[in-house]
Write a protein that holds these residues in place. Structure first.
Motif, PDB file in Angstrom:
ATOM      1  N   GLU A   2      14.669   5.749   9.623  1.00  0.00           N
ATOM      2  CA  GLU A   2      13.299   5.882   9.127  1.00  0.00           C
ATOM      3  C   GLU A   2      13.292   6.902   8.001  1.00  0.00           C
ATOM      4  N   HIS A   3      12.754   6.521   6.851  1.00  0.00           N
ATOM      5  CA  HIS A   3      12.562   7.499   5.785  1.00  0.00           C
ATOM      6  C   HIS A   3      11.629   6.916   4.728  1.00  0.00           C
ATOM      7  N   PRO A   4      10.981   7.764   3.948  1.00  0.00           N
ATOM      8  CA  PRO A   4      10.092   7.266   2.901  1.00  0.00           C
ATOM      9  C   PRO A   4      10.893   6.538   1.821  1.00  0.00           C
ATOM     10  N   VAL A   5      10.241   5.586   1.168  1.00  0.00           N
ATOM     11  CA  VAL A   5      10.891   4.859   0.079  1.00  0.00           C
ATOM     12  C   VAL A   5       9.832   4.515  -0.968  1.00  0.00           C
ATOM     13  N   THR A   6      10.152   4.754  -2.217  1.00  0.00           N
ATOM     14  CA  THR A   6       9.239   4.387  -3.302  1.00  0.00           C
ATOM     15  C   THR A   6       9.361   2.890  -3.577  1.00  0.00           C
ATOM     16  N   PRO A   7       8.375   2.295  -4.234  1.00  0.00           N
ATOM     17  CA  PRO A   7       8.511   0.875  -4.594  1.00  0.00           C
ATOM     18  C   PRO A   7       9.758   0.609  -5.434  1.00  0.00           C
ATOM     19  N   GLU A   8      10.078   1.536  -6.347  1.00  0.00           N
ATOM     20  CA  GLU A   8      11.248   1.344  -7.197  1.00  0.00           C
ATOM     21  C   GLU A   8      12.536   1.358  -6.382  1.00  0.00           C
ATOM     22  N   PRO A  17       0.601   6.915   8.222  1.00  0.00           N
ATOM     23  CA  PRO A  17      -0.557   6.108   8.651  1.00  0.00           C
ATOM     24  C   PRO A  17      -0.243   4.613   8.608  1.00  0.00           C
ATOM     25  N   LEU A  18       0.432   4.143   9.664  1.00  0.00           N
ATOM     26  CA  LEU A  18       0.876   2.760   9.754  1.00  0.00           C
ATOM     27  C   LEU A  18       0.227   2.065  10.939  1.00  0.00           C
ATOM     28  N   LEU A  48      19.231  -0.942   9.019  1.00  0.00           N
ATOM     29  CA  LEU A  48      17.877  -1.494   8.930  1.00  0.00           C
ATOM     30  C   LEU A  48      16.893  -0.328   8.908  1.00  0.00           C
ATOM     31  N   CYS A  49      16.062  -0.264   7.874  1.00  0.00           N
ATOM     32  CA  CYS A  49      15.215   0.901   7.637  1.00  0.00           C
ATOM     33  C   CYS A  49      13.732   0.550   7.738  1.00  0.00           C
ATOM     34  N   PHE A  50      12.946   1.565   8.092  1.00  0.00           N
ATOM     35  CA  PHE A  50      11.497   1.448   8.206  1.00  0.00           C
ATOM     36  C   PHE A  50      10.851   2.708   7.638  1.00  0.00           C
ATOM     37  N   PRO A  51       9.587   2.623   7.198  1.00  0.00           N
ATOM     38  CA  PRO A  51       8.870   3.839   6.831  1.00  0.00           C
ATOM     39  C   PRO A  51       8.737   4.755   8.046  1.00  0.00           C
ATOM     40  N   PRO A  52       8.604   6.060   7.844  1.00  0.00           N
ATOM     41  CA  PRO A  52       8.494   6.984   8.972  1.00  0.00           C
ATOM     42  C   PRO A  52       7.303   6.636   9.867  1.00  0.00           C
ATOM     43  N   LEU A  85       0.844  -1.187   0.000  1.00  0.00           N
ATOM     44  CA  LEU A  85       0.000   0.000   0.000  1.00  0.00           C
ATOM     45  C   LEU A  85       0.882   1.240   0.000  1.00  0.00           C
ATOM     46  N   LEU A  86       0.463   2.267  -0.724  1.00  0.00           N
ATOM     47  CA  LEU A  86       1.262   3.477  -0.876  1.00  0.00           C
ATOM     48  C   LEU A  86       0.587   4.675  -0.206  1.00  0.00           C
ATOM     49  N   ASP A  87       1.411   5.598   0.280  1.00  0.00           N
ATOM     50  CA  ASP A  87       0.928   6.855   0.826  1.00  0.00           C
ATOM     51  C   ASP A  87       0.586   7.795  -0.329  1.00  0.00           C
ATOM     52  N   THR A  88       0.084   8.967  -0.005  1.00  0.00           N
ATOM     53  CA  THR A  88      -0.340   9.915  -1.034  1.00  0.00           C
ATOM     54  C   THR A  88       0.821  10.413  -1.888  1.00  0.00           C
ATOM     55  N   ASP A  89       2.047  10.322  -1.353  1.00  0.00           N
ATOM     56  CA  ASP A  89       3.211  10.755  -2.127  1.00  0.00           C
ATOM     57  C   ASP A  89       3.852   9.624  -2.914  1.00  0.00           C
ATOM     58  N   GLY A  90       3.196   8.457  -2.944  1.00  0.00           N
ATOM     59  CA  GLY A  90       3.696   7.336  -3.723  1.00  0.00           C
ATOM     60  C   GLY A  90       4.757   6.506  -3.031  1.00  0.00           C
ATOM     61  N   THR A  91       4.989   6.735  -1.747  1.00  0.00           N
ATOM     62  CA  THR A  91       5.968   5.935  -1.012  1.00  0.00           C
ATOM     63  C   THR A  91       5.268   4.789  -0.280  1.00  0.00           C
ATOM     64  N   VAL A  92       6.050   3.770   0.037  1.00  0.00           N
ATOM     65  CA  VAL A  92       5.508   2.538   0.607  1.00  0.00           C
ATOM     66  C   VAL A  92       5.141   2.731   2.080  1.00  0.00           C
ATOM     67  N   LEU A  93       3.948   2.295   2.453  1.00  0.00           N
ATOM     68  CA  LEU A  93       3.514   2.302   3.846  1.00  0.00           C
ATOM     69  C   LEU A  93       3.749   0.932   4.478  1.00  0.00           C
ATOM     70  N   GLU A  94       3.035  -0.058   3.978  1.00  0.00           N
ATOM     71  CA  GLU A  94       3.117  -1.431   4.470  1.00  0.00           C
ATOM     72  C   GLU A  94       2.385  -2.321   3.496  1.00  0.00           C
ATOM     73  N   ALA A  95       2.345  -3.601   3.789  1.00  0.00           N
ATOM     74  CA  ALA A  95       1.565  -4.526   2.968  1.00  0.00           C
ATOM     75  C   ALA A  95       0.221  -4.780   3.640  1.00  0.00           C
ATOM     76  N   ALA A  96      -0.641  -5.507   2.958  1.00  0.00           N
ATOM     77  CA  ALA A  96      -1.986  -5.748   3.484  1.00  0.00           C
ATOM     78  C   ALA A  96      -1.944  -6.355   4.883  1.00  0.00           C
TER      79      ALA A  96
END
Length: 232
Positions: A175-181, A152-153, A144-148, A121-132
């Motif tokens: 912690e930082h945003p990351v796109t799927p790519e 909304p996690l 080791l990195c995590f979304p911020p 699932l992606l946030d409004t800016d197109g970065t990855v939040l989490e999976a279903a």
């Protein structure tokens, strides 16, 4: 609309659970926010769980205020996963509470393209939040990195346990945003949850399988296992 207001599930393997107090805290806090005290219920039901076999119980708060437990046999534990990316905005109505969106997420996962095991699932800016049904973590070199955490996690118990392990191992966390790519191009990416622990992403969409020869997953899964404690 689902009448499930709050839910929490965890793996019980021969009477041991990872992060039980964290699961309790998440469930009780979410129930309290819905106006239902759940501490006594949780403690009474935990004491009734079997001390043998493999189980995946689900604690529930249903409208209009009914607390219940489903004692379910644990599904098979998965390994590496193929993921797809959800085409559209995050469809969840309550991303920080486990329960209200479970049915919706189940349908989303079942319809994932390319026979993917999970869908991101992606946030409004197109970065990855989490999976279903999983949180996301990834490696950038030795970090080791995590979304911020302000995104909304769902507060993931397994992700918190990984942070604890990293602290004891002297591993840097970011912690930082990351796109799927960008996630696809990282050293290694994981989906993590209470049932499976760590599942490394080995394929994206219809792409070929990555054998992940240098995966950290097996070692860190063993670290996770050492955190399992006996039911009270």
């Amino acid at each position: 609309m689902s009448d499930l207001l709050v839910a929490d599930s965890f793996l019980v393997a021969n009477g041991k659970v990872r992060g039980l107090e964290l699961h309790r805290d998440r469930f009780v806090r979410s129930c309290a926010a819905a106006g239902v005290p759940a501490e006594r219920f949780w403690d009474e039901q935990i004491a009734r769980l079997p001390g043998f076999g493999r189980w995946f119980p689900r604690f529930e708060l249903k409208a209009p205020g009914e607390l219940a437990v489903q004692l379910r046999p644990a599904p098979p534990i998965g390994g590496r996963v193929r993921v797809a990316v959800h085409d559209g905005p995050d469809p969840r109505t309550a991303p920080r509470v486990k329960g209200p969106d479970l049915e919706l997420l189940g349908k989303l996962k079942e319809t994932a393209p390319d026979r993917a095991d999970e869908i991101l699932l992606l946030d409004t800016d197109g970065t990855v939040l989490e999976a279903a049904y999983s949180a996301v973590a990834w490696w950038e070199d030795d970090t080791l990195c995590f979304p911020p955490s302000d995104r909304p996690l769902l507060p993931s118990v397994t992700a918190r346990l990984l942070r604890q392990i990293a602290a004891t191992q002297g591993v840097q966390i970011a912690e930082h945003p990351v796109t799927p790519e960008a996630l696809r191009d990282t050293t290694e990416a994981w989906l993590v949850n209470a049932l499976h622990g760590i599942r490394p992403i080995h394929a994206w969409g219809a792409s070929a399988i990555d054998p992940l020869p240098n995966s950290h997953a097996e070692l860190w899964q063993s670290h996770l296992e050492t955190l399992a404690t006996r039911l009270p």
